[in-house]
Design a protein around this motif. Structure first.
Motif, PDB file in Angstrom:
ATOM      1  N   GLY A  18     -51.827 -51.342 -22.575  1.00  0.00           N
ATOM      2  CA  GLY A  18     -52.087 -50.208 -23.454  1.00  0.00           C
ATOM      3  C   GLY A  18     -53.387 -50.346 -24.218  1.00  0.00           C
ATOM      4  O   GLY A  18     -54.056 -49.351 -24.526  1.00  0.00           O
ATOM      5  N   SER A  19     -53.761 -51.569 -24.524  1.00  0.00           N
ATOM      6  CA  SER A  19     -55.000 -51.799 -25.263  1.00  0.00           C
ATOM      7  C   SER A  19     -56.223 -51.496 -24.399  1.00  0.00           C
ATOM      8  O   SER A  19     -57.220 -50.944 -24.878  1.00  0.00           O
ATOM      9  CB  SER A  19     -55.049 -53.242 -25.762  1.00  0.00           C
ATOM     10  N   THR A  20     -56.170 -51.857 -23.102  1.00  0.00           N
ATOM     11  CA  THR A  20     -57.297 -51.522 -22.232  1.00  0.00           C
ATOM     12  C   THR A  20     -57.364 -50.018 -21.990  1.00  0.00           C
ATOM     13  O   THR A  20     -58.455 -49.461 -21.788  1.00  0.00           O
ATOM     14  CB  THR A  20     -57.219 -52.272 -20.885  1.00  0.00           C
ATOM     15  N   ASP A  21     -56.230 -49.353 -22.043  1.00  0.00           N
ATOM     16  CA  ASP A  21     -56.179 -47.891 -21.970  1.00  0.00           C
ATOM     17  C   ASP A  21     -56.954 -47.273 -23.144  1.00  0.00           C
ATOM     18  O   ASP A  21     -57.811 -46.397 -22.965  1.00  0.00           O
ATOM     19  CB  ASP A  21     -54.700 -47.477 -21.980  1.00  0.00           C
ATOM     20  N   ALA A  22     -56.696 -47.750 -24.352  1.00  0.00           N
ATOM     21  CA  ALA A  22     -57.420 -47.257 -25.532  1.00  0.00           C
ATOM     22  C   ALA A  22     -58.899 -47.597 -25.448  1.00  0.00           C
ATOM     23  O   ALA A  22     -59.767 -46.782 -25.799  1.00  0.00           O
ATOM     24  CB  ALA A  22     -56.809 -47.851 -26.804  1.00  0.00           C
ATOM     25  N   LEU A  23     -59.207 -48.805 -24.965  1.00  0.00           N
ATOM     26  CA  LEU A  23     -60.597 -49.207 -24.780  1.00  0.00           C
ATOM     27  C   LEU A  23     -61.317 -48.242 -23.846  1.00  0.00           C
ATOM     28  O   LEU A  23     -62.457 -47.824 -24.107  1.00  0.00           O
ATOM     29  CB  LEU A  23     -60.650 -50.625 -24.209  1.00  0.00           C
ATOM     30  N   LYS A  32     -69.708 -48.200 -28.038  1.00  0.00           N
ATOM     31  CA  LYS A  32     -69.795 -49.587 -27.612  1.00  0.00           C
ATOM     32  C   LYS A  32     -68.609 -50.312 -28.233  1.00  0.00           C
ATOM     33  O   LYS A  32     -68.451 -50.330 -29.462  1.00  0.00           O
ATOM     34  CB  LYS A  32     -71.095 -50.246 -28.049  1.00  0.00           C
ATOM     35  N   ALA A  33     -67.771 -50.888 -27.394  1.00  0.00           N
ATOM     36  CA  ALA A  33     -66.508 -51.441 -27.888  1.00  0.00           C
ATOM     37  C   ALA A  33     -66.142 -52.708 -27.137  1.00  0.00           C
ATOM     38  O   ALA A  33     -66.489 -52.888 -25.963  1.00  0.00           O
ATOM     39  CB  ALA A  33     -65.392 -50.408 -27.741  1.00  0.00           C
ATOM     40  N   PHE A  48     -71.375 -59.787 -30.099  1.00  0.00           N
ATOM     41  CA  PHE A  48     -71.554 -58.661 -29.186  1.00  0.00           C
ATOM     42  C   PHE A  48     -72.547 -57.624 -29.717  1.00  0.00           C
ATOM     43  O   PHE A  48     -72.703 -56.558 -29.128  1.00  0.00           O
ATOM     44  CB  PHE A  48     -70.200 -57.992 -28.918  1.00  0.00           C
ATOM     45  N   GLY A  49     -73.208 -57.927 -30.815  1.00  0.00           N
ATOM     46  CA  GLY A  49     -74.164 -56.984 -31.373  1.00  0.00           C
ATOM     47  C   GLY A  49     -73.464 -55.868 -32.120  1.00  0.00           C
ATOM     48  O   GLY A  49     -72.299 -55.977 -32.521  1.00  0.00           O
ATOM     49  N   GLN A  50     -74.158 -54.767 -32.315  1.00  0.00           N
ATOM     50  CA  GLN A  50     -73.612 -53.658 -33.080  1.00  0.00           C
ATOM     51  C   GLN A  50     -72.536 -52.937 -32.271  1.00  0.00           C
ATOM     52  O   GLN A  50     -72.790 -52.424 -31.176  1.00  0.00           O
ATOM     53  CB  GLN A  50     -74.720 -52.670 -33.456  1.00  0.00           C
ATOM     54  N   LEU A  51     -71.334 -52.880 -32.797  1.00  0.00           N
ATOM     55  CA  LEU A  51     -70.220 -52.222 -32.126  1.00  0.00           C
ATOM     56  C   LEU A  51     -69.789 -50.984 -32.901  1.00  0.00           C
ATOM     57  O   LEU A  51     -69.808 -50.966 -34.132  1.00  0.00           O
ATOM     58  CB  LEU A  51     -69.028 -53.178 -31.998  1.00  0.00           C
ATOM     59  N   VAL A 386     -62.369 -58.712 -23.717  1.00  0.00           N
ATOM     60  CA  VAL A 386     -62.812 -57.994 -22.522  1.00  0.00           C
ATOM     61  C   VAL A 386     -63.697 -56.822 -22.918  1.00  0.00           C
ATOM     62  O   VAL A 386     -63.560 -56.256 -24.003  1.00  0.00           O
ATOM     63  CB  VAL A 386     -61.639 -57.471 -21.652  1.00  0.00           C
ATOM     64  N   GLU A 387     -64.618 -56.486 -22.017  1.00  0.00           N
ATOM     65  CA  GLU A 387     -65.415 -55.269 -22.112  1.00  0.00           C
ATOM     66  C   GLU A 387     -65.150 -54.428 -20.872  1.00  0.00           C
ATOM     67  O   GLU A 387     -64.898 -54.958 -19.795  1.00  0.00           O
ATOM     68  CB  GLU A 387     -66.909 -55.585 -22.176  1.00  0.00           C
ATOM     69  N   MET A 388     -65.239 -53.111 -21.027  1.00  0.00           N
ATOM     70  CA  MET A 388     -64.976 -52.215 -19.908  1.00  0.00           C
ATOM     71  C   MET A 388     -66.150 -52.209 -18.932  1.00  0.00           C
ATOM     72  O   MET A 388     -67.309 -52.151 -19.331  1.00  0.00           O
ATOM     73  CB  MET A 388     -64.721 -50.807 -20.441  1.00  0.00           C
TER      74      MET A 388
END
Length: 437
Positions: A18-23, A32-33, A48-51, A386-388
């Motif tokens: 569910g968290s990767t779904d929201a991502l 950027k998330a 990760f810099g500015q998110l 994780v990043e998408m």
């Protein structure tokens, strides 16, 4: 979001899938998330810099109410310190929960102590995933990203038979009030037709459920959430599925605060593909059957034995031997075996199998199927964030893993809930192609 350094959205997911779904949905909106396994300190975020947004992939969906309070008191405090404008507790789109396991009511009670906004909004529907909320009642398509029929939640062939939290009530207000004494109001689909400024003020309620049956309604809901957040100091707290990310993202796109992302990296084929599954869903069972018809090797493991650490080396050897032969592999427990096992034990076992395979066979991509087990599998794989990468299937993006384990760091991972995907789901993940291609 320009030079604004404030994080606009922080979310805490009740499981990894569910968290990767929201991502996925906030990234599609152009944010950027990054999704973390545990609530991150500022120093971790700065890597990760500015998110624009951060998420935490929790495991509260499988926890007792007592454990939920302990986990969330700490997590909400850490996330509150980030001073994000919105703080969202992300639940499964079918509101999987009960008074004793994964209680969303307990979440509401805990949040009510920490956050000051009243009423706390609860967004009911997720139209893009085939979840429709009308006059408080939730309806769900059979399978996400499929052409399945739509059922009232308590008559849904899969959700009404869920092994841990079977759905026996479609009205989400009644469902949640079995879990909390908080009063829950309603902004219904009739109200949604009006301009946001004409919506009835919800007074005297601790929380308010918001209907949603059409995707375009989410823009109005996002506008309402923004207006409400401007009236409160500190993070504005909400509960709901990834429709919260969609609603805010749609509205931020409308006003130009974010630019929608449409160009994604095409990841391409990753062979051999390893799938580990603890899902009991008939949707996943149909996907496994499709994969077997299309050349995947299958290994049905003794779930109880592997959970109890009985001869795991034999399982490792079988899996790794086939992967070295460039065979695409599905390792699963069968549709019934997992029913009486803890999500923690099963998830740990599946994650350990996956980690061992990656380290031994240097595979590029792993798919983990099963919402309840996913959070534990991710931790056993030693994933830290994780990043998408790309939205191959709606509700389950392909992601890049970060880990202190050099073999896991950079691994392509996909986490899917039991209800997600059409029959050829594992073929799509093998080929690394967009559904529209």
């Amino acid at each position: 979001m320009g030079n604004n350094q404030q994080i606009q959205l922080a979310f805490y997911g009740d499981d990894f899938t569910g968290s990767t779904d929201a991502l996925e949905f906030i990234c599609k909106a152009g944010a950027k998330a990054v999704l973390f396994i545990e609530a991150p300190a500022t120093s971790q975020i700065q890597r990760f810099g500015q998110l624009d947004a951060i998420g935490v992939a929790g495991k509260t969906r499988s926890l007792s109410s007592e454990d939920i309070v302990t986990v969330l008191e700490n997590a909400f405090k850490t996330l509150s310190d980030l001073d994000a404008r919105h703080l969202h507790y992300k639940v499964c789109s079918t509101f999987d929960s009960s008074p004793t396991i994964g209680s969303i009511g307990t979440v509401l009670d805990t949040a009510s102590i920490i956050f000051t906004n009243r009423p706390i909004p609860i967004l009911g529907g997720t139209p893009s995933l085939g979840r429709y909320c009308a006059f408080g009642n939730l309806f769900a398509k059979m399978g996400i990203g499929s052409s399945g029929a739509v059922y009232r939640l308590d008559r849904h062939p899969s959700m009404s038979q869920h092994p841990v939290t079977p759905a026996d009530e479609s009205d989400l207000r009644f469902h949640l009030q079995k879990q909390t004494n908080k009063a829950i109001g309603l902004i219904d689909i009739v109200e949604l037709q009006k301009p946001v400024q004409d919506w009835n003020e919800v007074t005297g309620e601790d929380s308010v459920l918001i209907d949603a049956i059409y995707e375009e309604q989410l823009i109005k809901i996002g506008e309402w959430l923004e207006q409400q957040s401007s009236k409160h100091d500190g993070s504005y707290f909400s509960i709901g599925s990834s429709a919260i990310e969609m609603a805010l993202g749609f509205y931020w796109n409308k006003i130009g605060q974010l630019q929608k992302k449409v160009d994604w990296l095409k990841p391409g084929k990753a062979e051999p593909l390893l799938v580990v599954s603890g899902s009991c869903s008939p949707v996943t069972a149909a996907q496994i059957a499709w994969a077997k018809r299309n050349g995947f090797e299958e290994l049905v493991i003794d779930a109880a034995g592997i959970c109890n650490n009985e001869s795991p080396e034999k399982v490792f050897d079988k899996v790794n031997d086939l992967l070295r032969q460039q065979k695409n592999m599905i390792v699963h427990t069968g549709p019934k075996q997992a029913n009486n096992l803890s999500s923690e034990k099963l998830g740990n076992a599946l994650g350990t199998i996956a980690r061992n395979a990656v380290m031994d066979c240097s595979i590029k991509r792993v798919v983990v199927a099963g919402g309840d087990t996913s959070s534990y599998a991710a931790r056993a794989m030693e994933i830290e964030a994780v990043e998408m990468i790309a939205p191959l299937v709606s509700g389950a993006p392909l992601c890049k893993a970060y880990s202190h384990n050099e073999w896991i760091d950079g691994l392509e991972v996909n986490f899917k809930g039991g209800q997600v995907g059409a029959e050829d789901y594992f073929g799509v993940l093998l080929e690394g192609r967009m559904r529209s291609e």
